[in-house]
Design a protein around this motif. Structure first.
Motif, mmCIF file in Angstrom:
data_model
loop_
_atom_site.group_PDB
_atom_site.id
_atom_site.type_symbol
_atom_site.label_atom_id
_atom_site.label_comp_id
_atom_site.label_asym_id
_atom_site.label_seq_id
_atom_site.Cartn_x
_atom_site.Cartn_y
_atom_site.Cartn_z
ATOM 1 N N TYR A 1 0.563 -1.344 0.310
ATOM 2 C CA TYR A 1 0.306 0.048 -0.016
ATOM 3 C C TYR A 1 0.937 1.664 0.046
ATOM 4 C CZ TYR A 1 -3.669 -3.032 1.529
ATOM 5 O OH TYR A 1 -4.627 -4.210 0.916
ATOM 6 N N GLY B 1 -9.839 4.174 5.113
ATOM 7 C CA GLY B 1 -10.023 2.400 5.050
ATOM 8 C C GLY B 1 -8.447 2.528 4.157
ATOM 9 N N HIS B 2 -7.827 3.664 3.554
ATOM 10 C CA HIS B 2 -6.980 3.242 3.000
ATOM 11 C C HIS B 2 -5.771 2.958 3.879
ATOM 12 C CE1 HIS B 2 -8.665 4.515 -1.114
ATOM 13 N NE2 HIS B 2 -7.571 3.628 -1.551
ATOM 14 N N ASN C 1 -5.985 0.203 6.236
ATOM 15 C CA ASN C 1 -5.182 -1.591 5.246
ATOM 16 C C ASN C 1 -3.521 -1.031 5.260
ATOM 17 O OD1 ASN C 1 -7.339 -2.809 4.318
ATOM 18 N ND2 ASN C 1 -7.619 -1.389 2.697
ATOM 19 N N ASP D 1 -15.016 5.364 4.984
ATOM 20 C CA ASP D 1 -14.450 5.271 4.573
ATOM 21 C C ASP D 1 -13.616 3.525 5.045
ATOM 22 O OD1 ASP D 1 -14.534 7.236 2.657
ATOM 23 O OD2 ASP D 1 -13.101 8.327 3.239
ATOM 24 N N ALA E 1 -14.027 -0.731 4.489
ATOM 25 C CA ALA E 1 -12.429 -1.137 4.715
ATOM 26 C C ALA E 1 -13.206 -2.510 4.442
ATOM 27 C CB ALA E 1 -11.752 -0.307 4.114
ATOM 28 N N ARG F 1 -15.184 -4.826 3.316
ATOM 29 C CA ARG F 1 -14.842 -5.527 2.335
ATOM 30 C C ARG F 1 -13.532 -6.685 2.742
ATOM 31 N NH1 ARG F 1 -14.756 -0.130 -0.133
ATOM 32 N NH2 ARG F 1 -12.054 0.219 0.794
ATOM 33 N N ARG F 2 -12.924 -6.243 3.642
ATOM 34 C CA ARG F 2 -12.331 -7.847 4.258
ATOM 35 C C ARG F 2 -12.681 -8.534 4.491
ATOM 36 N NH1 ARG F 2 -6.827 -6.371 5.832
ATOM 37 N NH2 ARG F 2 -6.508 -7.760 6.945
#
Length: 360
Positions: A123, A228-229, A232, A259, A263, A266-267
């Motif tokens: 990332y 969210g980024h 991660n 956000d 995330a 999505r995981r």
């Protein structure tokens, strides 16, 4: 036919019914704690939190958003057992100044300014990750993907200060890689003037975006990076980015925290928890009403880590909580002793490396 007027008690009852209905979709994380932890059993929990409205109350003056000593103690205890990070829209160093704990990771500017133990290979562009040495000689990695926007941010700050000079109550906050325009004290009749001023400034900066939070306009670079980024990214620097047994837990109250909730969704595993005392659209699975409930949740998480997980022990925990808010039972679960020790060992290393006394 005349309009229907509701009494104050009827309005209150209507709000309560609405909130109770909302709780069916986003149940209390305190009431659901045992169920949540039964799923978390044997997994590596990582704790992420927003700051304002989550660890501290929303206050009239953002400079006075100081967390209580009890909250700081709860956060310190959590960070002893679980990797813990704060992801805030505030400047990273400012959040550290509020919190003052060295065993916690800090990400400021909505994740655009992160202090991490190592670089992430999955990332973030390597050119945005730089190694620096703090005053104690410890090496840390700063991830700052929006450095090229700093000159424009300075221009935006200058223009906003000039354009809003005649508007009473406005407060402009420099959060390094983003800007916050607080209007909690702006009179209702002046709000449109403020909004026009902000829009006129930002019309000259198309590579930035403006969003509205709790009595604040948030201005940040228009790039594909958010909380969210950041979540991660931090998981990856902890060596847990691709782990199948990690369970991230994120607690936040604001729109930008969505956000991070997304995330986690999505995981496919983890607990997004929204802090709200009123119904709101959210991607969170669970809820807490206010920062005092956040503190109770963190305290309970620590107690859960300390004790065995059988039904008898859980009964003792509930009885202990009912008597004095704590239970003096030692955790002796052999099946998770190794993972517990590795987390504590890693965490002591993290506490050493993320000290904010940076020479940069």
């Amino acid at each position: 036919m005349g309009l229907l007027h509701l009494s104050e008690s009827e309005k209150t009852n209507s709000v309560l019914v609405s909130y109770d209905s909302w709780l069916l979709k986003h149940p209390s994380a305190l009431d659901s704690f045992e169920q949540m932890m039964s799923i978390a059993e044997g997994k590596k929990i990582v704790v992420f939190l927003d700051y304002d409205g989550t660890l501290s109350n929303i206050v009239d003056n953002p400079e006075n958003a100081i967390m209580t000593n009890k909250m700081r103690s709860a956060l310190r205890d959590v960070a002893q057992y679980f990797p813990t990070a704060i992801i805030s829209g505030r400047g990273r160093k400012k959040v550290y100044g509020f919190v003052g704990l060295n065993n916690v990771f800090y990400a400021g500017s909505h994740g655009l300014d992160i202090a991490a133990p190592i670089q992430s290979s999955n990332y973030g562009d390597p050119q945005h990750q730089s190694k620096v040495v703090d005053r104690k000689g410890n090496e840390v990695v700063l991830f700052q993907p929006a450095r090229k926007f700093l000159p424009a941010i300075h221009k935006i700050l200058s223009a906003l200060n000039e354009k809003t000079r005649g508007i009473r109550g406005v407060m402009i906050e420099n959060n390094k890689f983003c800007v916050s325009v607080h209007f909690r004290h702006v009179h209702d009749e002046d709000f449109c003037t403020l909004e026009k001023a902000v829009n006129s400034v930002m019309a000259e900066h198309r590579d930035f975006r403006t969003s509205k939070g709790k009595k604040v306009f948030e201005i940040r670079p228009d790039m594909e990076w958010d909380k969210g980024h950041a979540l991660n990214y931090l998981l990856d620097t902890l060596g847990l980015g691709t782990s199948t047994d990690v369970l991230p837990l994120y607690i936040g109250d604001d729109r930008t925290d969505e956000d991070a909730f997304k995330a986690i969704r999505r995981r496919g595993e983890g607990y997004p928890i929204v802090v709200s005392s009123t119904p709101k659209d959210t991607m969170a699975s669970y809820s807490l009403r206010k920062p005092s409930e956040v503190m109770k949740f963190l305290q309970r998480l620590v107690r859960w880590k300390k004790i065995p997980s059988g039904p008898k022990e859980q009964k003792l925990l509930r009885q202990g909580e009912g008597r004095n808010g704590s239970a003096n039972i030692s955790r002796k679960r052999s099946t998770s002793s190794r993972s517990s020790c590795s987390i504590e060992l890693d965490h002591s290393m993290e506490g050493r490396t993320i000290t904010e006394k940076l020479s940069c």
